[in-house]
Design a protein around this motif. Structure first.
Motif, PDB file in Angstrom:
ATOM      1  N   LYS A  99       9.166  -2.890   1.524  1.00  0.00           N
ATOM      2  CA  LYS A  99       9.527  -2.801   0.107  1.00  0.00           C
ATOM      3  C   LYS A  99       8.544  -3.537  -0.779  1.00  0.00           C
ATOM      4  O   LYS A  99       8.705  -3.605  -1.979  1.00  0.00           O
ATOM      5  CB  LYS A  99      10.931  -3.355  -0.114  1.00  0.00           C
ATOM      6  N   GLY A 100       7.530  -4.106  -0.183  1.00  0.00           N
ATOM      7  CA  GLY A 100       6.528  -4.845  -0.939  1.00  0.00           C
ATOM      8  C   GLY A 100       5.505  -5.454  -0.006  1.00  0.00           C
ATOM      9  O   GLY A 100       5.501  -5.190   1.193  1.00  0.00           O
ATOM     10  N   ILE A 101       4.633  -6.260  -0.585  1.00  0.00           N
ATOM     11  CA  ILE A 101       3.629  -6.965   0.212  1.00  0.00           C
ATOM     12  C   ILE A 101       3.667  -8.445  -0.137  1.00  0.00           C
ATOM     13  O   ILE A 101       4.204  -8.848  -1.167  1.00  0.00           O
ATOM     14  CB  ILE A 101       2.206  -6.422  -0.010  1.00  0.00           C
ATOM     15  N   VAL A 102       3.111  -9.227   0.726  1.00  0.00           N
ATOM     16  CA  VAL A 102       2.948 -10.664   0.502  1.00  0.00           C
ATOM     17  C   VAL A 102       1.471 -10.971   0.680  1.00  0.00           C
ATOM     18  O   VAL A 102       0.875 -10.620   1.705  1.00  0.00           O
ATOM     19  CB  VAL A 102       3.775 -11.501   1.504  1.00  0.00           C
ATOM     20  N   TRP A 103       0.864 -11.567  -0.353  1.00  0.00           N
ATOM     21  CA  TRP A 103      -0.529 -12.018  -0.251  1.00  0.00           C
ATOM     22  C   TRP A 103      -0.552 -13.340   0.483  1.00  0.00           C
ATOM     23  O   TRP A 103       0.252 -14.235   0.207  1.00  0.00           O
ATOM     24  CB  TRP A 103      -1.139 -12.246  -1.634  1.00  0.00           C
ATOM     25  N   LEU A 104      -1.492 -13.499   1.379  1.00  0.00           N
ATOM     26  CA  LEU A 104      -1.688 -14.754   2.101  1.00  0.00           C
ATOM     27  C   LEU A 104      -3.068 -15.289   1.748  1.00  0.00           C
ATOM     28  O   LEU A 104      -4.070 -14.608   1.950  1.00  0.00           O
ATOM     29  CB  LEU A 104      -1.611 -14.530   3.615  1.00  0.00           C
ATOM     30  N   TYR A 105      -3.108 -16.487   1.225  1.00  0.00           N
ATOM     31  CA  TYR A 105      -4.371 -17.147   0.896  1.00  0.00           C
ATOM     32  C   TYR A 105      -4.492 -18.349   1.814  1.00  0.00           C
ATOM     33  O   TYR A 105      -3.536 -19.100   2.000  1.00  0.00           O
ATOM     34  CB  TYR A 105      -4.390 -17.604  -0.559  1.00  0.00           C
ATOM     35  N   SER A 106      -5.665 -18.538   2.389  1.00  0.00           N
ATOM     36  CA  SER A 106      -5.805 -19.636   3.334  1.00  0.00           C
ATOM     37  C   SER A 106      -7.151 -20.328   3.202  1.00  0.00           C
ATOM     38  O   SER A 106      -8.102 -19.791   2.638  1.00  0.00           O
ATOM     39  CB  SER A 106      -5.622 -19.132   4.769  1.00  0.00           C
ATOM     40  N   ASN A 107      -7.177 -21.515   3.741  1.00  0.00           N
ATOM     41  CA  ASN A 107      -8.376 -22.335   3.800  1.00  0.00           C
ATOM     42  C   ASN A 107      -8.535 -22.726   5.262  1.00  0.00           C
ATOM     43  O   ASN A 107      -7.765 -23.522   5.759  1.00  0.00           O
ATOM     44  CB  ASN A 107      -8.214 -23.562   2.918  1.00  0.00           C
ATOM     45  N   LYS A 108      -9.481 -22.124   5.921  1.00  0.00           N
ATOM     46  CA  LYS A 108      -9.668 -22.282   7.368  1.00  0.00           C
ATOM     47  C   LYS A 108      -8.433 -21.722   8.070  1.00  0.00           C
ATOM     48  O   LYS A 108      -8.157 -20.548   7.969  1.00  0.00           O
ATOM     49  CB  LYS A 108      -9.979 -23.720   7.728  1.00  0.00           C
ATOM     50  N   ASP A 109      -7.655 -22.546   8.752  1.00  0.00           N
ATOM     51  CA  ASP A 109      -6.493 -22.054   9.499  1.00  0.00           C
ATOM     52  C   ASP A 109      -5.171 -22.333   8.803  1.00  0.00           C
ATOM     53  O   ASP A 109      -4.112 -22.055   9.355  1.00  0.00           O
ATOM     54  CB  ASP A 109      -6.463 -22.689  10.895  1.00  0.00           C
ATOM     55  N   GLU A 110      -5.197 -22.897   7.609  1.00  0.00           N
ATOM     56  CA  GLU A 110      -3.965 -23.260   6.914  1.00  0.00           C
ATOM     57  C   GLU A 110      -3.670 -22.288   5.766  1.00  0.00           C
ATOM     58  O   GLU A 110      -4.459 -22.142   4.847  1.00  0.00           O
ATOM     59  CB  GLU A 110      -4.098 -24.686   6.347  1.00  0.00           C
ATOM     60  N   VAL A 111      -2.524 -21.609   5.858  1.00  0.00           N
ATOM     61  CA  VAL A 111      -2.088 -20.745   4.767  1.00  0.00           C
ATOM     62  C   VAL A 111      -1.512 -21.636   3.687  1.00  0.00           C
ATOM     63  O   VAL A 111      -0.635 -22.461   3.942  1.00  0.00           O
ATOM     64  CB  VAL A 111      -1.032 -19.728   5.244  1.00  0.00           C
ATOM     65  N   PHE A 112      -2.031 -21.517   2.454  1.00  0.00           N
ATOM     66  CA  PHE A 112      -1.546 -22.392   1.398  1.00  0.00           C
ATOM     67  C   PHE A 112      -0.796 -21.670   0.294  1.00  0.00           C
ATOM     68  O   PHE A 112      -0.180 -22.310  -0.532  1.00  0.00           O
ATOM     69  CB  PHE A 112      -2.680 -23.250   0.806  1.00  0.00           C
ATOM     70  N   THR A 113      -0.800 -20.354   0.268  1.00  0.00           N
ATOM     71  CA  THR A 113      -0.045 -19.627  -0.747  1.00  0.00           C
ATOM     72  C   THR A 113       0.460 -18.314  -0.183  1.00  0.00           C
ATOM     73  O   THR A 113      -0.275 -17.601   0.492  1.00  0.00           O
ATOM     74  CB  THR A 113      -0.923 -19.307  -1.987  1.00  0.00           C
ATOM     75  N   TRP A 114       1.700 -18.018  -0.466  1.00  0.00           N
ATOM     76  CA  TRP A 114       2.299 -16.715  -0.203  1.00  0.00           C
ATOM     77  C   TRP A 114       2.715 -16.177  -1.546  1.00  0.00           C
ATOM     78  O   TRP A 114       3.534 -16.783  -2.240  1.00  0.00           O
ATOM     79  CB  TRP A 114       3.554 -16.863   0.643  1.00  0.00           C
ATOM     80  N   THR A 115       2.168 -15.053  -1.955  1.00  0.00           N
ATOM     81  CA  THR A 115       2.514 -14.455  -3.236  1.00  0.00           C
ATOM     82  C   THR A 115       3.120 -13.074  -2.989  1.00  0.00           C
ATOM     83  O   THR A 115       2.424 -12.180  -2.530  1.00  0.00           O
ATOM     84  CB  THR A 115       1.267 -14.313  -4.133  1.00  0.00           C
ATOM     85  N   PRO A 116       4.416 -12.919  -3.267  1.00  0.00           N
ATOM     86  CA  PRO A 116       5.029 -11.605  -3.041  1.00  0.00           C
ATOM     87  C   PRO A 116       4.756 -10.649  -4.197  1.00  0.00           C
ATOM     88  O   PRO A 116       4.675 -11.051  -5.352  1.00  0.00           O
ATOM     89  CB  PRO A 116       6.520 -11.931  -2.963  1.00  0.00           C
ATOM     90  N   LEU A 117       4.601  -9.379  -3.878  1.00  0.00           N
ATOM     91  CA  LEU A 117       4.528  -8.309  -4.868  1.00  0.00           C
ATOM     92  C   LEU A 117       5.543  -7.251  -4.450  1.00  0.00           C
ATOM     93  O   LEU A 117       5.373  -6.581  -3.438  1.00  0.00           O
ATOM     94  CB  LEU A 117       3.137  -7.686  -4.921  1.00  0.00           C
ATOM     95  N   ALA A 118       6.621  -7.176  -5.202  1.00  0.00           N
ATOM     96  CA  ALA A 118       7.698  -6.232  -4.927  1.00  0.00           C
ATOM     97  C   ALA A 118       8.553  -6.135  -6.183  1.00  0.00           C
ATOM     98  O   ALA A 118       8.370  -6.901  -7.136  1.00  0.00           O
ATOM     99  CB  ALA A 118       8.546  -6.714  -3.752  1.00  0.00           C
ATOM    100  N   LYS A 119       9.490  -5.215  -6.176  1.00  0.00           N
ATOM    101  CA  LYS A 119      10.436  -5.146  -7.277  1.00  0.00           C
ATOM    102  C   LYS A 119      11.272  -6.415  -7.272  1.00  0.00           C
ATOM    103  O   LYS A 119      11.604  -6.938  -6.199  1.00  0.00           O
ATOM    104  CB  LYS A 119      11.345  -3.926  -7.111  1.00  0.00           C
ATOM    105  N   PRO A 120      11.609  -6.944  -8.424  1.00  0.00           N
ATOM    106  CA  PRO A 120      12.391  -8.190  -8.474  1.00  0.00           C
ATOM    107  C   PRO A 120      13.645  -8.153  -7.607  1.00  0.00           C
ATOM    108  O   PRO A 120      13.975  -9.122  -6.929  1.00  0.00           O
ATOM    109  CB  PRO A 120      12.731  -8.343  -9.956  1.00  0.00           C
ATOM    110  N   GLU A 121      14.354  -7.035  -7.569  1.00  0.00           N
ATOM    111  CA  GLU A 121      15.592  -6.959  -6.776  1.00  0.00           C
ATOM    112  C   GLU A 121      15.322  -6.996  -5.275  1.00  0.00           C
ATOM    113  O   GLU A 121      16.217  -7.332  -4.491  1.00  0.00           O
ATOM    114  CB  GLU A 121      16.404  -5.711  -7.141  1.00  0.00           C
ATOM    115  N   ASP A 122      14.098  -6.703  -4.843  1.00  0.00           N
ATOM    116  CA  ASP A 122      13.767  -6.755  -3.420  1.00  0.00           C
ATOM    117  C   ASP A 122      13.267  -8.129  -2.987  1.00  0.00           C
ATOM    118  O   ASP A 122      12.979  -8.331  -1.799  1.00  0.00           O
ATOM    119  CB  ASP A 122      12.722  -5.687  -3.079  1.00  0.00           C
ATOM    120  N   LEU A 123      13.180  -9.056  -3.890  1.00  0.00           N
ATOM    121  CA  LEU A 123      12.718 -10.412  -3.562  1.00  0.00           C
ATOM    122  C   LEU A 123      13.869 -11.339  -3.193  1.00  0.00           C
ATOM    123  O   LEU A 123      13.649 -12.462  -2.818  1.00  0.00           O
ATOM    124  CB  LEU A 123      11.923 -11.000  -4.739  1.00  0.00           C
ATOM    125  N   ARG A 124      15.063 -10.863  -3.296  1.00  0.00           N
ATOM    126  CA  ARG A 124      16.233 -11.709  -2.998  1.00  0.00           C
ATOM    127  C   ARG A 124      16.502 -11.777  -1.536  1.00  0.00           C
ATOM    128  O   ARG A 124      16.240 -10.975  -0.752  1.00  0.00           O
ATOM    129  CB  ARG A 124      17.456 -11.170  -3.737  1.00  0.00           C
TER     130      ARG A 124
END
Length: 76
Positions: free
Chosen positions: A51-76
Motif C-alpha cells: 500500500k506504499g513504500i518506505v524510504w531507508l536512508y543510511s550511513n554505512k550500516d546504520e539506518v537513520f531514517t525511515w520515511t513512509p510514502l502512502a495514503k494517510p489512512e494506510d499509515l495507521r
C-alpha cells in the motif's frame, strides 16, 4: 511477507511516482527528484509494503531514517 530493501534506479521512476502522489509530507523526502539526486550520499533504498513504500536512508550500516510514502489512512 518478507520486506527486502531495494536499490533506487531511474527505471523505477514511474512506479515510485505513484507513491509520491499519495500524500504530501511537506518535506524534501517527498520530492522524487531530490531522492534521486541524493541517493548515493544517503545510500537510499526503499521497501514496498503493498500500500506504499518506505524510504531507508543510511550511513554505512546504520539506518537513520525511515520515511513512509502512502495514503494517510494506510499509515495507521
Amino acid at each position: 511477507m518478507k520486506f527486502e530493501p531495494k536499490e533506487l534506479f531511474p527505471e523505477d521512476y514511474e512506479m515510485l511516482k505513484e507513491y509520491f502522489l499519495m500524500r504530501n509530507a511537506g518535506t524534501c523526502e517527498n520530492i522524487i527528484l531530490d531522492t534521486y539526486i541524493w541517493k548515493n550520499y544517503y545510500n537510499t533504498h526503499y521497501m514496498n509494503f503493498g500500500k506504499g513504500i518506505v524510504w531507508l536512508y543510511s550511513n554505512k550500516d546504520e539506518v537513520f531514517t525511515w520515511t513512509p510514502l502512502a495514503k494517510p489512512e494506510d499509515l495507521r
